[in-house]
Each structure stands twice: as structure tokens, then as C-alpha cells.
Design a protein around this motif. Structure first.
Motif, PDB file in Angstrom:
ATOM      1  N   ALA A  67       0.837  -1.193   0.000  1.00 41.20           N
ATOM      2  CA  ALA A  67       0.000   0.000   0.000  1.00 41.20           C
ATOM      3  C   ALA A  67       0.877   1.252   0.000  1.00 41.20           C
ATOM      4  CB  ALA A  67      -0.885  -0.011   1.244  1.00 41.20           C
ATOM      5  N   PRO A  68       0.366   2.366  -0.566  1.00 37.85           N
ATOM      6  CA  PRO A  68       1.157   3.596  -0.601  1.00 37.85           C
ATOM      7  C   PRO A  68       1.175   4.315   0.757  1.00 37.85           C
ATOM      8  CG  PRO A  68      -0.948   3.933  -1.683  1.00 37.85           C
ATOM      9  CD  PRO A  68      -0.881   2.474  -1.322  1.00 37.85           C
ATOM     10  N   TYR A  69       0.340   3.830   1.689  1.00 38.57           N
ATOM     11  CA  TYR A  69       0.373   4.408   3.036  1.00 38.57           C
ATOM     12  C   TYR A  69       0.998   3.367   3.949  1.00 38.57           C
ATOM     13  CZ  TYR A  69      -3.838   1.735   2.350  1.00 38.57           C
ATOM     14  OH  TYR A  69      -4.700   0.750   1.960  1.00 38.57           O
ATOM     15  N   LYS A  70       1.783   3.805   4.910  1.00 42.99           N
ATOM     16  CA  LYS A  70       2.498   2.873   5.783  1.00 42.99           C
ATOM     17  C   LYS A  70       1.948   2.937   7.208  1.00 42.99           C
ATOM     18  CE  LYS A  70       5.032   1.295   2.661  1.00 42.99           C
ATOM     19  NZ  LYS A  70       4.542   0.026   2.139  1.00 42.99           N
ATOM     20  N   LEU A  71       1.905   4.148   7.755  1.00 45.24           N
ATOM     21  CA  LEU A  71       1.484   4.293   9.157  1.00 45.24           C
ATOM     22  C   LEU A  71      -0.009   3.999   9.324  1.00 45.24           C
ATOM     23  CD1 LEU A  71       3.408   7.622   9.837  1.00 45.24           C
ATOM     24  CD2 LEU A  71       4.067   5.301  10.533  1.00 45.24           C
ATOM     25  N   ALA A  72      -0.803   4.303   8.301  1.00 46.97           N
ATOM     26  CA  ALA A  72      -2.249   4.073   8.406  1.00 46.97           C
ATOM     27  C   ALA A  72      -2.617   2.636   8.060  1.00 46.97           C
ATOM     28  CB  ALA A  72      -3.001   5.037   7.480  1.00 46.97           C
ATOM     29  N   GLY A  73      -1.685   1.891   7.484  1.00 46.49           N
ATOM     30  CA  GLY A  73      -1.983   0.535   7.025  1.00 46.49           C
ATOM     31  C   GLY A  73      -2.104  -0.459   8.175  1.00 46.49           C
ATOM     32  N   ARG A  74      -2.918  -1.460   7.989  1.00 44.34           N
ATOM     33  CA  ARG A  74      -3.189  -2.463   9.022  1.00 44.34           C
ATOM     34  C   ARG A  74      -1.884  -3.098   9.538  1.00 44.34           C
ATOM     35  NH1 ARG A  74      -6.603  -4.394  12.974  1.00 44.34           N
ATOM     36  NH2 ARG A  74      -8.390  -3.712  11.805  1.00 44.34           N
ATOM     37  N   SER A  75      -0.929  -3.315   8.639  1.00 42.36           N
ATOM     38  CA  SER A  75       0.273  -4.039   9.079  1.00 42.36           C
ATOM     39  C   SER A  75       1.113  -3.229  10.082  1.00 42.36           C
ATOM     40  CB  SER A  75       1.134  -4.452   7.885  1.00 42.36           C
ATOM     41  OG  SER A  75       1.401  -3.318   7.115  1.00 42.36           O
ATOM     42  N   PHE A  76       0.897  -1.919  10.138  1.00 44.65           N
ATOM     43  CA  PHE A  76       1.644  -1.097  11.101  1.00 44.65           C
ATOM     44  C   PHE A  76       1.256  -1.445  12.536  1.00 44.65           C
ATOM     45  CE2 PHE A  76       2.109   2.940  13.531  1.00 44.65           C
ATOM     46  CZ  PHE A  76       3.492   3.052  13.449  1.00 44.65           C
ATOM     47  N   ARG A  77      -0.004  -1.810  12.721  1.00 42.15           N
ATOM     48  CA  ARG A  77      -0.513  -2.198  14.044  1.00 42.15           C
ATOM     49  C   ARG A  77      -1.615  -3.234  13.861  1.00 42.15           C
ATOM     50  NH1 ARG A  77      -2.066   3.215  17.080  1.00 42.15           N
ATOM     51  NH2 ARG A  77      -0.027   3.832  17.817  1.00 42.15           N
ATOM     52  N   PRO A  78      -1.231  -4.474  13.607  1.00 42.39           N
ATOM     53  CA  PRO A  78      -2.237  -5.485  13.241  1.00 42.39           C
ATOM     54  C   PRO A  78      -3.334  -5.653  14.290  1.00 42.39           C
ATOM     55  CG  PRO A  78      -0.007  -6.320  12.936  1.00 42.39           C
ATOM     56  CD  PRO A  78       0.136  -5.005  13.625  1.00 42.39           C
ATOM     57  N   GLN A  79      -3.018  -5.365  15.539  1.00 40.97           N
ATOM     58  CA  GLN A  79      -4.019  -5.564  16.605  1.00 40.97           C
ATOM     59  C   GLN A  79      -5.074  -4.452  16.630  1.00 40.97           C
ATOM     60  OE1 GLN A  79      -0.967  -4.446  16.896  1.00 40.97           O
ATOM     61  NE2 GLN A  79      -0.735  -3.038  18.614  1.00 40.97           N
ATOM     62  N   GLY A  80      -4.884  -3.378  15.865  1.00 39.06           N
ATOM     63  CA  GLY A  80      -5.860  -2.280  15.841  1.00 39.06           C
ATOM     64  C   GLY A  80      -5.484  -1.174  16.810  1.00 39.06           C
ATOM     65  N   THR A  81      -5.956   0.029  16.516  1.00 41.34           N
ATOM     66  CA  THR A  81      -5.681   1.181  17.385  1.00 41.34           C
ATOM     67  C   THR A  81      -6.866   1.437  18.305  1.00 41.34           C
ATOM     68  OG1 THR A  81      -4.127   2.315  15.951  1.00 41.34           O
ATOM     69  CG2 THR A  81      -5.480   3.719  17.344  1.00 41.34           C
ATOM     70  N   VAL A  82      -6.576   1.571  19.579  1.00 45.62           N
ATOM     71  CA  VAL A  82      -7.607   1.964  20.537  1.00 45.62           C
ATOM     72  C   VAL A  82      -7.194   3.329  21.082  1.00 45.62           C
ATOM     73  CG1 VAL A  82      -8.774   1.394  22.700  1.00 45.62           C
ATOM     74  CG2 VAL A  82      -8.059  -0.443  21.151  1.00 45.62           C
ATOM     75  N   ILE A  83      -8.062   4.310  20.924  1.00 41.90           N
ATOM     76  CA  ILE A  83      -7.756   5.656  21.428  1.00 41.90           C
ATOM     77  C   ILE A  83      -8.405   5.793  22.801  1.00 41.90           C
ATOM     78  CG2 ILE A  83      -8.047   8.131  20.994  1.00 41.90           C
ATOM     79  CD1 ILE A  83      -8.149   7.435  17.990  1.00 41.90           C
ATOM     80  N   GLU A  84      -7.587   6.153  23.770  1.00 42.61           N
ATOM     81  CA  GLU A  84      -8.101   6.208  25.131  1.00 42.61           C
ATOM     82  C   GLU A  84      -8.150   7.658  25.613  1.00 42.61           C
ATOM     83  OE1 GLU A  84      -6.613   3.027  27.344  1.00 42.61           O
ATOM     84  OE2 GLU A  84      -7.764   3.584  29.124  1.00 42.61           O
ATOM     85  N   PHE A  85      -9.270   8.047  26.201  1.00 45.22           N
ATOM     86  CA  PHE A  85      -9.427   9.410  26.702  1.00 45.22           C
ATOM     87  C   PHE A  85      -9.274   9.431  28.217  1.00 45.22           C
ATOM     88  CE2 PHE A  85     -11.401   9.252  22.609  1.00 45.22           C
ATOM     89  CZ  PHE A  85     -11.068  10.469  22.037  1.00 45.22           C
ATOM     90  N   ALA A  86      -9.025  10.639  28.747  1.00 41.60           N
ATOM     91  CA  ALA A  86      -8.753  10.777  30.183  1.00 41.60           C
ATOM     92  C   ALA A  86      -9.912  10.263  31.041  1.00 41.60           C
ATOM     93  CB  ALA A  86      -8.464  12.242  30.506  1.00 41.60           C
ATOM     94  N   GLY A  88     -11.589   7.664  30.528  1.00 42.14           N
ATOM     95  CA  GLY A  88     -11.703   6.206  30.417  1.00 42.14           C
ATOM     96  C   GLY A  88     -12.375   5.737  29.134  1.00 42.14           C
ATOM     97  N   LEU A  89     -12.991   6.657  28.399  1.00 43.05           N
ATOM     98  CA  LEU A  89     -13.655   6.249  27.157  1.00 43.05           C
ATOM     99  C   LEU A  89     -12.624   5.743  26.144  1.00 43.05           C
ATOM    100  CD1 LEU A  89     -16.479   6.287  25.702  1.00 43.05           C
ATOM    101  CD2 LEU A  89     -15.702   8.385  24.609  1.00 43.05           C
ATOM    102  N   GLN A  90     -12.960   4.643  25.501  1.00 46.20           N
ATOM    103  CA  GLN A  90     -12.067   4.091  24.477  1.00 46.20           C
ATOM    104  C   GLN A  90     -12.778   4.080  23.129  1.00 46.20           C
ATOM    105  OE1 GLN A  90     -10.889   0.191  25.797  1.00 46.20           O
ATOM    106  NE2 GLN A  90      -9.194   1.030  26.985  1.00 46.20           N
ATOM    107  N   VAL A  91     -12.068   4.517  22.106  1.00 45.46           N
ATOM    108  CA  VAL A  91     -12.595   4.451  20.744  1.00 45.46           C
ATOM    109  C   VAL A  91     -11.756   3.435  19.982  1.00 45.46           C
ATOM    110  CG1 VAL A  91     -12.809   5.700  18.556  1.00 45.46           C
ATOM    111  CG2 VAL A  91     -13.541   6.791  20.682  1.00 45.46           C
ATOM    112  N   GLY A  92     -12.435   2.452  19.390  1.00 48.77           N
ATOM    113  CA  GLY A  92     -11.707   1.414  18.656  1.00 48.77           C
ATOM    114  C   GLY A  92     -11.622   0.121  19.451  1.00 48.77           C
ATOM    115  N   GLY A  93     -12.183   0.132  20.674  1.00 50.43           N
ATOM    116  CA  GLY A  93     -12.200  -1.081  21.489  1.00 50.43           C
ATOM    117  C   GLY A  93     -13.517  -1.820  21.312  1.00 50.43           C
ATOM    118  N   GLU A  94     -13.927  -2.503  22.369  1.00 50.68           N
ATOM    119  CA  GLU A  94     -15.145  -3.307  22.275  1.00 50.68           C
ATOM    120  C   GLU A  94     -16.403  -2.431  22.162  1.00 50.68           C
ATOM    121  OE1 GLU A  94     -15.672  -5.717  25.727  1.00 50.68           O
ATOM    122  OE2 GLU A  94     -17.164  -7.012  24.756  1.00 50.68           O
ATOM    123  N   GLN A  95     -16.329  -1.270  22.793  1.00 47.46           N
ATOM    124  CA  GLN A  95     -17.519  -0.421  22.830  1.00 47.46           C
ATOM    125  C   GLN A  95     -17.729   0.382  21.544  1.00 47.46           C
ATOM    126  OE1 GLN A  95     -17.561   2.514  25.962  1.00 47.46           O
ATOM    127  NE2 GLN A  95     -19.744   2.882  25.706  1.00 47.46           N
TER     128      GLN A  95
END
Ligand code: PEP
Ligand code: MN
Length: 338
Positions: A67-86, A88-95
Motif C-alpha cells: 500500500a502507498p500508506y504505511k502508518l495508516a496501514g493495518r500491518s503497522f498495528r495489526p491488533q488495531g488502534t484503541v484511542i483512550e481518553f482521560a 476512560g472512554l475508548q474508541v476502537g475497542g469493544e464499545q
């Protein structure tokens, strides 16, 4: 990259392609079959335009493998990105996280009325435009700083976070103290100077797909932000322009599983802008959760007939609450919580 040569390609033409690839920094592996020669070019270049090869004499077709993108590509973080807020809210997790609120912040009374009701129904993030990208320069353009202050106050009062759209570089510094997520609107998806600046800050960015953008272009725009060091990017399908005129845009739900395959970044769906019609929002919201959306972005207004923008696509608070109940049933069926 794979370069398949035409059956009739001469040795000289093949040699010219090999030399061209080597000049571009690739190492080349040549396979000659019974009928044609295939060149496998291996190299770190991601900005290579395959059309430069397609036009060379003797070339039949060229396929990019990486792919022409590297950092955004799945292989950069195969487990997925979870964004965590102060909080406790998580975006990209189970919720599945629901962000809701009016298209534009219009007044204290409007915002607080809506915020109270959506928070009761389970919204975790309050949306509201302070700076509005309107098609007409004569339409309401947003309350600016005053809206940012109201968003912060209402979100704090009703225990939510804030998302609001940033339209230009000069607004970033003004917005950062008030918002938790900066939204880049569809019209700015390829405002590369803005994206680069957002790469320098430490605040999650929700990047909306442009109305005529391919998913590869969306991911390359995310790459602009990430290459500056800000890896907290949420992508968002908000409808694209097609030949269909019944809806305001065509919500491309297939973008959700496709982005999940191509990228590790959380994926949002905005069925409000995706359809433009209030009664079409709940079914498309349900479909988005079923398709794996990590986030829903939904416009809600207590008096949509009098809304200063996007009233026709805004849910009444009661409709929003009912939708949340339905989503709570759908989410567990696809392994999520809401
Ligand atoms: C919005 O969220 O109100 C908005 C203007 O969105 P978009 O950029 O998707 O049109
Ligand atoms: Mn809107």
C-alpha cells in the motif's frame, strides 16, 4: 510491485524497464515463463507512480503490492488502534461510541436541551459545529469561540466529551483547550496543510471522507496526520456523491469493513450526512453498527424545523433514544457493547 511484460516484448524493452526500476531504487527479480516475462520490483519507495511504468514500451500491466500508506496501514498495528481518553472512554475497542448533537451550536438553550437528552440516552461525545463549512456564504457560519465555550460547559455538565470541526489552521490553537476531538470535514479531507498541522498536536482527529474521495485517498490523508507524529486518527464514512439523488449523499457502508481490513484505525459512520433524511438515519445507523462501525456520528435537534443547519437530517431526541435501544440489541450480535 509486479510488472508483466507483453508477450511480444523484446529483450531490449525488458532491459530498459529493468534499468528504469533500478534507477528508481528497486531491486528487480526477473522470471521468464513460456510466454511472457514478469518483473518483481522490491523496494521501499511508497510514492512511486505506476503509470510511469505502464507507458514504457513492452509493458502490459503493473500491479502495486504494498500500500502507498504505511502508518495508516493495518500491518503497522495489526491488533488495531484503541484511542483512550482521560475519562476512560475508548474508541476502537469493544464499545461502539456514539457521538451526537446538533449540526451547529446555535444558542446555550438549544445546546443544553439537546445535550441533556442525548446524554441520558447514552451518547458519550457531544458534537456541534462552531465553525461551519456551508455551501452558501450567506448561510449561518457558526458562533465560533462562543460555541466552543458552550460545548465544553454542556459536555462537562452532562459527562460527555466534545467533538467539533476545525476548518483552518488558525482555529487549531483556539479549539484545543475546549475540544477533545477535532473533526476534519469532508470538504477539507485533502487540505494537506491543515492535515500536516494536525499531525503536530496531541489530540485525536476524526477525519471525514471527502464527497468524491476513494478509500485510498482517505487513508493517504490520514497518513499526512500520522506522519507528523499524531497517531490518534478516527476515519469516518459520511456519504459520497453518486448518481443517486434521492438521498443527500450515498452512505458507503462497505467502506467500514474495507477500512478495517486496510487500516488499524477506528472507523466511524455518519448516517446523518450520509442520507440527509431523518427517517433514513436510524436504519443506516443500525446497518453501520452491524457492519462493524466503531463510532456513530448522529445529528440530533430538539426543534429541527427551526434548526439553522441540517434540520431535515436531525433526529428528534426521542427518536435518538429509541435508536440507542435498538443499537444496544444489535451491538452484542456482532461482538460489541454499547
Ligand atoms: C458536520 O459534521 O456537520 C459536517 C459539516 O460534516 P461533513 O464535513 O461530513 O459535511
Ligand atoms: Mn451537519
Amino acid at each position: 510491485m509486479i510488472v508483466a511484460m507483453q508477450e511480444a516484448a523484446t529483450d531490449e524493452q525488458i532491459q530498459q524497464v529493468v534499468e528504469h526500476l533500478i534507477r528508481m531504487g528497486f531491486s528487480v527479480h526477473r522470471t521468464t515463463g513460456a510466454r511472457q516475462t514478469v518483473l518483481a520490483a522490491v523496494g521501499a519507495r511508497v510514492d512511486f507512480d505506476t503509470r510511469n511504468l505502464e507507458v514504457l514500451a513492452g509493458v502490459q500491466e503493473v500491479h502495486r503490492i504494498s500500500a502507498p500508506y504505511k502508518l495508516a496501514g493495518r500491518s503497522f498495528r495489526p491488533q488495531g488502534t484503541v484511542i483512550e481518553f482521560a475519562n476512560g472512554l475508548q474508541v476502537g475497542g469493544e464499545q461502539v461510541v456514539v457521538m451526537a448533537g446538533p449540526c451547529s451550536v446555535e444558542s446555550r438553550e438549544q445546546l443544553f436541551t439537546i445535550a441533556e437528552q442525548i446524554s441520558k440516552a447514552g451518547a458519550r461525545v457531544l458534537r456541534g459545529g462552531a465553525f461551519k463549512p456551508r455551501t452558501s456564504p450567506y448561510s449561518f457560519q457558526g458562533l465560533g469561540l462562543e460555541a466552543l465555550k458552550l460545548l465544553r460547559e454542556a459536555a462537562d455538565r452532562f459527562d460527555m466529551l466534545v467533538i467539533s470541526e476545525v476548518m483552518e489552521i488558525s482555529q487549531i490553537a483556539m479549539m484545543v483547550p475546549y475540544v477533545d476531538i477535532l473533526q476534519v470535514g469532508a470538504r477539507n479531507m485533502q487540505n494537506f496543510n491543515l492535515l500536516r498541522e494536525l499531525g503536530k498536536i496531541k489530540k485525536p482527529v476524526l477525519l471525514k471522507r471527502g464527497i468524491a474521495a476513494t478509500l485510498e485517498e482517505l487513508l493517504l490523508s490520514a497518513e499526512y496526520i500520522m506522519s507528523g507524529g499524531n497517531y490518534e486518527v478516527i476515519l469516518c464514512e459520511r456519504g459520497i456523491r453518486t448518481f443517486e439523488t434521492y438521498t443527500r449523499n450515498t452512505l458507503d457502508i462497505s467502506a467500514i469493513p474495507i477500512v478495517h481490513k486496510l487500516s488499524h484505525l477506528p472507523m466511524a459512520s455518519d448516517p446523518s450526512h450520509g442520507t440527509g433524511l431523518r427517517d433514513k438515519v436510524p436504519p443506516m445507523a443500525r446497518a453501520s453498527v452491524a457492519a462493524g462501525a466503531d463510532v456513530l456520528l448522529i445529528e440530533v435537534h430538539h426543534d429541527p424545523d427551526r434548526a439553522l443547519s441540517d434540520g431535515a437530517q436531525s433526529l428528534y431526541p426521542d427518536q435518538f433514544s429509541q435508536l440507542m435501544g435498538e443499537l444496544r440489541m444489535i451491538a452484542p450480535a456482532v461482538g460489541r457493547k454499547l
